[in-house]
Design a protein around this motif. Structure first.
Motif, PDB file in Angstrom:
ATOM      1  N   VAL A   3      -6.953  -6.798   1.175  1.00  0.00           N
ATOM      2  CA  VAL A   3      -5.170  -6.994   0.801  1.00  0.00           C
ATOM      3  C   VAL A   3      -4.718  -6.958  -0.351  1.00  0.00           C
ATOM      4  O   VAL A   3      -5.121  -7.002  -0.989  1.00  0.00           O
ATOM      5  N   SER A   4      -3.642  -6.726  -0.088  1.00  0.00           N
ATOM      6  CA  SER A   4      -2.691  -6.293  -1.395  1.00  0.00           C
ATOM      7  C   SER A   4      -2.797  -8.067  -1.689  1.00  0.00           C
ATOM      8  O   SER A   4      -1.760  -8.697  -1.087  1.00  0.00           O
ATOM      9  N   THR A   5      -2.402  -7.587  -2.932  1.00  0.00           N
ATOM     10  CA  THR A   5      -1.790  -9.120  -3.838  1.00  0.00           C
ATOM     11  C   THR A   5      -1.287  -8.844  -4.656  1.00  0.00           C
ATOM     12  O   THR A   5      -1.184  -7.607  -5.020  1.00  0.00           O
ATOM     13  N   THR A   6      -0.292  -9.805  -4.860  1.00  0.00           N
ATOM     14  CA  THR A   6       1.108  -9.913  -6.100  1.00  0.00           C
ATOM     15  C   THR A   6       0.358 -10.547  -7.276  1.00  0.00           C
ATOM     16  O   THR A   6      -0.352 -11.151  -6.904  1.00  0.00           O
ATOM     17  N   ARG A  11       5.313 -12.593  -8.085  1.00  0.00           N
ATOM     18  CA  ARG A  11       5.051 -13.899  -7.871  1.00  0.00           C
ATOM     19  C   ARG A  11       6.166 -14.390  -7.237  1.00  0.00           C
ATOM     20  O   ARG A  11       7.116 -15.020  -7.088  1.00  0.00           O
ATOM     21  N   GLU A  48      -0.261 -15.236  -2.880  1.00  0.00           N
ATOM     22  CA  GLU A  48      -1.204 -14.186  -3.657  1.00  0.00           C
ATOM     23  C   GLU A  48      -0.707 -12.919  -2.952  1.00  0.00           C
ATOM     24  O   GLU A  48      -0.926 -12.213  -3.689  1.00  0.00           O
ATOM     25  N   ARG A  49       0.058 -12.993  -1.435  1.00  0.00           N
ATOM     26  CA  ARG A  49      -0.029 -12.167  -0.346  1.00  0.00           C
ATOM     27  C   ARG A  49       1.593 -11.420  -0.478  1.00  0.00           C
ATOM     28  O   ARG A  49       2.225 -10.116  -0.541  1.00  0.00           O
ATOM     29  N   HIS A  51       3.531 -13.466   0.669  1.00  0.00           N
ATOM     30  CA  HIS A  51       4.610 -13.544   1.445  1.00  0.00           C
ATOM     31  C   HIS A  51       5.176 -15.270   1.267  1.00  0.00           C
ATOM     32  O   HIS A  51       5.077 -15.446   0.381  1.00  0.00           O
TER      33      HIS A  51
END
Length: 177
Positions: A3-6, A11, A48-49, A51
């Motif tokens: 899963v890609s995280t930022t 953020r 963290e994604r 969203h």
């Protein structure tokens, strides 16, 4: 599958952008107020994604405008390039008319609505009364304190109808909650 995280910086930038958009969305029943001015916009977060999660609080339980507020927030965020936002309803703490901003109160008056006074302080259960609530309010048109209640319920449950006995104009009053 990963899963890609930022990053925290990404953020924070997304959160700033999302908040800037969310704070411009207007109330569907009183479009002279933004959700921020009404005090129902509680939080804008980015997970963290990347969203976006927006929290709003209803002005009262069962408020029919909540679905429209949610849809308007999601649409506005999507139009600003932030698709897939989630809107959560937060019931705690309960909304109070004291959360209406000063800008919101001025806007209500400029549009001929009487802004609520301070909400009554309460400890414990709230007694239910079916009698009209006595309020000391001024006419938003002429400023006279000579007003009379014509109906405890206006076009929405959060407003009461009054008439000024000086200028004879009817007006709505946003109830103290």
């Amino acid at each position: 599958m990963t899963v890609s995280t930022t990053t925290a910086v990404d953020r924070a930038a997304l959160q700033d952008k999302a908040f800037a958009v969310a704070r411009t969305v207007t109330d569907p029943e009183m479009p002279m107020l933004t959700l921020e001015d009404l005090g129902v916009l509680r939080a804008v977060e980015v997970d963290e994604r990347g969203h976006v999660i927006v929290s709003i609080t209803p002005t009262y339980t069962g408020c029919p405008a909540m679905a429209t507020m949610r849809d308007d927030l999601v649409r506005s965020l999507q139009d600003a390039g932030l698709p897939g936002a989630t809107v959560r309803v937060s019931l705690t703490p309960a909304w109070s008319s004291d959360w209406i901003t000063e800008r919101g109160r001025r806007s209500l008056a400029e549009h001929g609505l009487s802004a609520p006074g301070r909400a009554p302080a309460r400890n414990g259960p709230v007694a239910l009364s079916l009698m009209p609530t006595r309020r000391e309010i001024a006419c938003p048109r002429c400023g006279s304190a000579h007003t009379e209640l014509t109906s405890e319920f206006g076009p929405t449950a959060c407003k009461a109808l009054y008439r000024c006995t000086s200028c004879l104009e009817p007006f709505e009053h946003v109830k103290e909650i």
